[in-house]
Scaffold this active site. Structure first.
Site, PDB file in Angstrom:
ATOM      1  N   CYS A   1       0.841  -1.194   0.000  1.00 26.91           N
ATOM      2  CA  CYS A   1       0.000   0.000   0.000  1.00 26.91           C
ATOM      3  C   CYS A   1       0.883   1.255   0.000  1.00 26.91           C
ATOM      4  O   CYS A   1       2.014   1.242   0.474  1.00 26.91           O
ATOM      5  CB  CYS A   1      -0.904  -0.002   1.230  1.00 26.91           C
TER       6      CYS A   1
ATOM      7  N   ASP B   1       0.452   3.690   1.809  1.00 25.60           N
ATOM      8  CA  ASP B   1       0.432   4.261   3.167  1.00 25.60           C
ATOM      9  C   ASP B   1       1.855   4.598   3.640  1.00 25.60           C
ATOM     10  O   ASP B   1       2.740   3.737   3.641  1.00 25.60           O
ATOM     11  CB  ASP B   1      -0.211   3.248   4.120  1.00 25.60           C
TER      12      ASP B   1
ATOM     13  N   ARG C   1       3.187   4.945   6.360  1.00 22.60           N
ATOM     14  CA  ARG C   1       3.734   4.310   7.572  1.00 22.60           C
ATOM     15  C   ARG C   1       4.429   2.988   7.263  1.00 22.60           C
ATOM     16  O   ARG C   1       5.033   2.393   8.157  1.00 22.60           O
ATOM     17  CB  ARG C   1       2.607   4.087   8.587  1.00 22.60           C
TER      18      ARG C   1
ATOM     19  N   HIS D   1      -1.844  -4.224   5.185  1.00 27.12           N
ATOM     20  CA  HIS D   1      -1.400  -3.746   6.496  1.00 27.12           C
ATOM     21  C   HIS D   1      -2.583  -3.370   7.384  1.00 27.12           C
ATOM     22  O   HIS D   1      -3.695  -3.157   6.893  1.00 27.12           O
ATOM     23  CB  HIS D   1      -0.465  -2.541   6.335  1.00 27.12           C
TER      24      HIS D   1
ATOM     25  N   CYS E   1      -5.606   0.118   7.393  1.00 31.30           N
ATOM     26  CA  CYS E   1      -5.492   0.590   5.999  1.00 31.30           C
ATOM     27  C   CYS E   1      -6.677   1.500   5.639  1.00 31.30           C
ATOM     28  O   CYS E   1      -7.839   1.095   5.728  1.00 31.30           O
ATOM     29  CB  CYS E   1      -5.441  -0.600   5.046  1.00 31.30           C
TER      30      CYS E   1
HETATM   31 ZN   LIG Z   1      -3.282   0.991   3.101  1.00 35.46          ZN
END
Ligand SMILES: [Zn+2]
Length: 225
Positions: free
Chosen positions: A48, A50, A52, A107, A110
């Site tokens: 993803c 994302d 993080r 993850h 999400c």
């Molecule tokens: Zn995600």
């Protein structure tokens, strides 16, 4: 607005200077080797976008070791539906670079999965995201079945990983490489808070913690000697 942009550039520049001062000297030989040799990553990692998620830190990989592509919700459109960036990355990684393994890495927490579970209309202001999330429609339906009614975030995240593994296998380069025994595929859910990864065990149809599995099967001392 301009001030915020300046602040972002300043943070990035400071990071580059810290890298040059603290990281590069200790690993100079790795970067020189990477620059002077063709890349030969062992793994294609699809995760993803994302911010993080830090794939290199998580897998302790150095330059040239993992070929990473990221998008909202770690999705792979089935072959032929959208021949875009993801499809090209997969074909290049498998056919040109000869990766031996491909990972779909979802993850915890999400935003894309939360978006799928949100009330109808919640994503109307983001038509492109809404359209992209259709790549996981079947995961939402499967999760609702598994959860016995309303899909939970954990289940939809897991079902999305399983679904994207299936989509990945529809790509001709992937199907061919699997058929000749040159490629394997795995599905992960990265737990950001606890630093663990749960990997999908297809034979058992469940996700198993890497930490728990390692604790249950300790490596013999001197195994690598
Ligand atoms: Zn995600």
């Amino acid at each position: 607005m301009a001030e915020h942009q300046d602040r972002a550039v300043q943070l990035l520049t400071e990071g580059i200077l810290r890298f040059q001062r603290d990281v590069y000297p200790a690993r100079q030989h790795e970067y020189e080797y990477a620059a002077q040799n063709p890349q030969k990553p062992h793994t294609l990692l699809i995760t993803c976008a994302d911010s993080r998620i830090d794939p290199e830190a998580l897998t302790q990989s150095g330059p040239g070791q993992i070929f990473v592509t990221r998008n909202i919700g770690n999705m792979v459109p089935p072959y032929g539906e959208v021949l875009g960036g993801v499809s090209a990355v997969i074909e290049y990684a498998v056919d040109a670079l000869g990766v031996q393994h491909a990972v779909i890495c979802g993850h915890t927490d999400c935003g894309a999965m939360k978006g799928m579970l949100a009330q109808p209309g919640a994503l109307d202001s983001m038509p492109t995201v809404k359209s992209w999330l259709r790549n996981a429609d079947a995961a939402k339906r499967a999760a609702a079945t598994v959860d016995g009614g309303e899909a939970t975030l954990k289940t939809v995240t897991e079902q999305n990983v399983i679904l994207q593994m299936q989509h990945l296998r529809t790509h001709p380069s992937v199907a061919a490489a699997i058929a000749r025994g040159a490629l394997t595929v795995s599905g992960w859910v990265y737990d950001i808070q606890h630093g663990d990864v749960r990997m999908y065990e297809e034979a058992e149809d469940r996700f198993v913690s890497v930490r728990e599995r390692a604790a249950a099967t300790p490596q013999p001392v001197g195994a690598l000697a």
